[in-house]
Design an enzyme around this catalytic site. Structure first.
Site, PDB file in Angstrom:
ATOM      1  N   LYS A  22       0.834  -1.214   0.000  1.00  0.00           N
ATOM      2  CA  LYS A  22       0.000   0.000   0.000  1.00  0.00           C
ATOM      3  C   LYS A  22       0.867   1.263   0.000  1.00  0.00           C
ATOM      4  O   LYS A  22       0.653   2.176  -0.794  1.00  0.00           O
ATOM      5  CB  LYS A  22      -0.915   0.017   1.235  1.00  0.00           C
ATOM      6  N   ASN A  23       1.860   1.309   0.890  1.00  0.00           N
ATOM      7  CA  ASN A  23       2.628   2.545   1.015  1.00  0.00           C
ATOM      8  C   ASN A  23       3.491   2.820  -0.208  1.00  0.00           C
ATOM      9  O   ASN A  23       3.756   3.975  -0.540  1.00  0.00           O
ATOM     10  CB  ASN A  23       3.474   2.517   2.290  1.00  0.00           C
ATOM     11  N   CYS A 117      -4.005  12.851  13.460  1.00  0.00           N
ATOM     12  CA  CYS A 117      -4.166  11.440  13.160  1.00  0.00           C
ATOM     13  C   CYS A 117      -4.119  10.661  14.447  1.00  0.00           C
ATOM     14  O   CYS A 117      -3.628  11.151  15.458  1.00  0.00           O
ATOM     15  CB  CYS A 117      -3.075  11.084  12.174  1.00  0.00           C
ATOM     16  N   ARG A 122       2.028  14.269  13.474  1.00  0.00           N
ATOM     17  CA  ARG A 122       2.793  13.880  12.284  1.00  0.00           C
ATOM     18  C   ARG A 122       3.195  15.158  11.553  1.00  0.00           C
ATOM     19  O   ARG A 122       2.485  15.655  10.695  1.00  0.00           O
ATOM     20  CB  ARG A 122       1.961  12.942  11.415  1.00  0.00           C
ATOM     21  N   ASP A 305       4.752   0.133  12.142  1.00  0.00           N
ATOM     22  CA  ASP A 305       3.467  -0.367  11.645  1.00  0.00           C
ATOM     23  C   ASP A 305       3.217  -1.827  12.039  1.00  0.00           C
ATOM     24  O   ASP A 305       2.149  -2.372  11.762  1.00  0.00           O
ATOM     25  CB  ASP A 305       3.396  -0.233  10.110  1.00  0.00           C
ATOM     26  N   ILE A 327       8.852   5.854  17.147  1.00  0.00           N
ATOM     27  CA  ILE A 327       8.573   6.666  15.946  1.00  0.00           C
ATOM     28  C   ILE A 327       7.407   7.629  16.185  1.00  0.00           C
ATOM     29  O   ILE A 327       7.500   8.818  15.889  1.00  0.00           O
ATOM     30  CB  ILE A 327       8.263   5.765  14.726  1.00  0.00           C
ATOM     31  N   ARG A 397      -8.624   0.371   5.032  1.00  0.00           N
ATOM     32  CA  ARG A 397      -7.726   1.357   4.396  1.00  0.00           C
ATOM     33  C   ARG A 397      -6.479   0.673   3.839  1.00  0.00           C
ATOM     34  O   ARG A 397      -5.884   1.164   2.878  1.00  0.00           O
ATOM     35  CB  ARG A 397      -7.258   2.390   5.433  1.00  0.00           C
TER      36      ARG A 397
HETATM   37  C1  UD1 Z   1       5.100   6.476   6.709  1.00  0.00           C
HETATM   38  C2  UD1 Z   1       4.105   5.381   6.488  1.00  0.00           C
HETATM   39  C3  UD1 Z   1       3.534   4.929   7.826  1.00  0.00           C
HETATM   40  C4  UD1 Z   1       4.652   4.530   8.779  1.00  0.00           C
HETATM   41  C5  UD1 Z   1       5.701   5.640   8.881  1.00  0.00           C
HETATM   42  C6  UD1 Z   1       6.932   5.231   9.671  1.00  0.00           C
HETATM   43  C7  UD1 Z   1       3.227   5.888   4.299  1.00  0.00           C
HETATM   44  C8  UD1 Z   1       2.078   6.383   3.503  1.00  0.00           C
HETATM   45  N1  UD1 Z   1       3.056   5.887   5.646  1.00  0.00           N
HETATM   46  O1  UD1 Z   1       4.406   7.570   7.316  1.00  0.00           O
HETATM   47  O2  UD1 Z   1       2.673   3.824   7.591  1.00  0.00           O
HETATM   48  O3  UD1 Z   1       4.123   4.311  10.063  1.00  0.00           O
HETATM   49  O4  UD1 Z   1       6.150   6.010   7.559  1.00  0.00           O
HETATM   50  O5  UD1 Z   1       7.516   4.104   9.124  1.00  0.00           O
HETATM   51  O6  UD1 Z   1       4.224   5.449   3.768  1.00  0.00           O
HETATM   52  N2  UD1 Z   1       8.407  13.753  11.121  1.00  0.00           N
HETATM   53  C9  UD1 Z   1       8.821  15.031  11.414  1.00  0.00           C
HETATM   54  N3  UD1 Z   1       8.854  15.933  10.383  1.00  0.00           N
HETATM   55  C10 UD1 Z   1       8.492  15.638   9.107  1.00  0.00           C
HETATM   56  C11 UD1 Z   1       8.098  14.318   8.829  1.00  0.00           C
HETATM   57  C12 UD1 Z   1       8.054  13.383   9.853  1.00  0.00           C
HETATM   58  O7  UD1 Z   1       9.144  15.355  12.546  1.00  0.00           O
HETATM   59  O8  UD1 Z   1       8.539  16.501   8.238  1.00  0.00           O
HETATM   60  C13 UD1 Z   1       8.349  12.736  12.207  1.00  0.00           C
HETATM   61  C14 UD1 Z   1       6.938  12.168  12.416  1.00  0.00           C
HETATM   62  O9  UD1 Z   1       6.163  12.972  13.285  1.00  0.00           O
HETATM   63  C15 UD1 Z   1       7.257  10.798  13.000  1.00  0.00           C
HETATM   64  C16 UD1 Z   1       8.564  10.407  12.311  1.00  0.00           C
HETATM   65  O10 UD1 Z   1       9.122  11.627  11.803  1.00  0.00           O
HETATM   66  O11 UD1 Z   1       7.484  10.911  14.386  1.00  0.00           O
HETATM   67  C17 UD1 Z   1       8.433   9.427  11.174  1.00  0.00           C
HETATM   68  O12 UD1 Z   1       7.459   9.910  10.257  1.00  0.00           O
HETATM   69  P1  UD1 Z   1       7.500   9.543   8.703  1.00  0.00           P
HETATM   70  O13 UD1 Z   1       8.572   8.558   8.444  1.00  0.00           O
HETATM   71  O14 UD1 Z   1       7.491  10.818   7.937  1.00  0.00           O
HETATM   72  O15 UD1 Z   1       6.084   8.838   8.535  1.00  0.00           O
HETATM   73  P2  UD1 Z   1       5.075   9.012   7.348  1.00  0.00           P
HETATM   74  O16 UD1 Z   1       5.802   9.228   6.072  1.00  0.00           O
HETATM   75  O17 UD1 Z   1       4.018   9.968   7.738  1.00  0.00           O
END
Ligand code: UD1
Length: 432
Positions: A22-23, A117, A122, A305, A327, A397
């Protein structure tokens, strides 16, 4: 509202086919709008998130044809707007990948800010930092991110935090920028690599995906491609954990065993026997699981996840296990529901201290989010008696035919929307 009725206590046994990730699909379908040529994507999972994203993509003028259940053909030669409607963002957070894709191709994107969320804050600061480093202006107006650039230029970008989303978004924007971009402290998840491979198949020049330094040489144009999405690491891991929690013997098929090593390692520590084949992994669970310690980390660490699923399994182990979530800051909400099923878990600042219990007992429980929802289904499968899992819209989802796949492994699970429908389905099952 659909629900699952589950009568627990059966071991899961047999083979289950795993679908496309999915991702990876969310990133790849977004990136497919970056060429005017037709793109054919295979192994697209038929889950709510990918279908909503495809609707968002259609809403900006992309022709989307579903060739069969898992094959999508896209023609983005007549995009009419670079604006994604608020309604889509409310339904699927990852529509923010359209910022990187549209900014990279058209120099403009307007996408509503993702809302809160269920698993914690996030942030998207690293996405925005990356776009700005490439020369875009990024404004937040009326709840939307408006990114604009007359011209994108490659740059050296250091991610302050390892972020899957930011790595993906910046990689898309950079692949048509002029010059070279380096993303340091990049995420290494399998779907980051899959997106890079897909973009390269369209003529991009991306090297190093899968390591923490990704180097991108901008190209003026991307061309059409036919591409098959990788298998879903988390779907596979969920079935592996369901085998562990139900003393089962399950083979997940059509997987990349390497992507599952972080999960396999923990299952072995918990006393399971795990056999790897070229494209399959078999999990044979013991009568009683052993305890272990888990900390969620970016890939190749244990995935966040898969945190709820292993917590559910370890809740049935002999002794005390520790699961630390590093995370997301609010990913143990489901523990309240699990406690109602008899689990003994104490959560203290991001760590769950799990005292294994002899058994769970069936209860009416609600899925709080996608992965926790799947984990509660596993708990219900392992529990004595009947459980009703509500709010399965979250589970749908990200899991295709979850109930049917579990049923094929011997689970007693029925999807229903009313008591009447449940009664009828059960009568029919008895008749068969
Ligand atoms: C993606 C996955 C999600 C998974 C996560 C971590 C998709 C669609 N979703 O989510 O299923 O749980 O990776 O493996 O692929 N953060 C910041 N600043 C940013 C971006 C992220 O501080 O600009 C922090 C977030 O709050 C979180 C951590 O970094 O604590 C990891 O987030 P991230 O890897 O970005 O997760 P997603 O891409 O949202």
């Amino acid at each position: 509202m659909d629900k699952y009725a589950i009568i627990g206590g059966q071991s899961l046994n047999g083979t289950v086919e795993i679908g496309g990730a999915k991702n990876a699909a969310l990133a790849i379908l977004s990136a497919a709008v970056m060429t005017d040529d037709p793109v054919i994507i295979e192994n697209v999972p038929d889950v709510r998130d990918t279908m909503v994203l495809l609707q968002a993509i259609e809403s900006i003028g992309v022709k989307v044809e579903h060739r069969d259940r898992h094959t999508v053909c896209m023609d983005s030669s007549h995009i009419t707007a670079c604006i994604i409607d608020d309604d889509f963002m409310k339904r699927i957070r990852a529509s923010y990948y359209m910022i990187g894709a549209l900014l990279g191709k058209y120099g403009h994107a307007e996408v509503p800010l993702p809302g809160g969320c269920n698993i914690g804050i996030r942030a998207i600061d690293q996405h925005l930092k990356g776009f700005k480093a490439l020369g875009a202006t990024v404004e937040i107006e009326h709840g939307s991110i408006i990114a604009h650039a007359e011209h994108l230029t490659g740059n050296h970008i250091f991610m302050d935090k390892v972020s899957v989303g930011a790595t993906i978004n910046v990689m898309m924007a950079a692949c048509m920028a002029s010059g070279k971009t380096t993303i340091e402290n990049a995420a290494k998840e399998p779907h980051v690599v899959d997106l890079a491979n897909f973009l390269n198949s369209m003529g991009a020049n991306i090297k190093g995906a899968g390591t923490d330094v990704i180097r991108i040489k901008g190209v003026p144009k991307l061309h059409g491609s036919e591409y098959t999405i990788i298998p879903d690491q988390i779907e596979a891991g969920t079935f592996m954990m369901a085998a562990a929690a139900t003393h089962g013997d399950v083979t997940v098929k059509n997987v990349i065993p390497k992507h599952l090593e972080c999960i396999t390692a923990k299952l072995i520590e918990a006393g399971c026997r795990v056999v790897e084949y070229d494209d399959a992994v078999r999990v044979i669970a013991p009568e009683k699981l052993s305890t272990t310690q888990v900390k969620t980390l970016p890939y190749p660490g244990y995935p966040t996840d898969m945190q709820p699923q292993i917590t559910v399994a370890l809740g049935l182990a002999t002794g005390t296990s520790i699961v630390t979530e590093s995370i997301f800051d609010n990913r143990f909400k489901y523990v309240d529901e699990l406690t109602r099923m008899g689990a003994s878990i104490k959560v203290e600042s991001g760590t769950a201290i799990i005292t294994g219990v002899e058994k769970y007992t069936g209860a009416v429980i609600a899925a709080p989010d996608l992965r926790a929802g799947a984990a509660l289904v596993i708990a219900a499968l392992a529990a004595d008696g009947e459980s009703i899992v509500e709010d399965i819209k979250y589970i749908e989802r990200g899991y295709e035919d979850f109930d049917l796949k579990l049923e094929s492994l011997g689970a007693d699970i029925t999807k229903f929307s009313s008591e009447n429908e449940l009664r009828k389905k059960r009568l029919k099952a008895v008749g068969n």
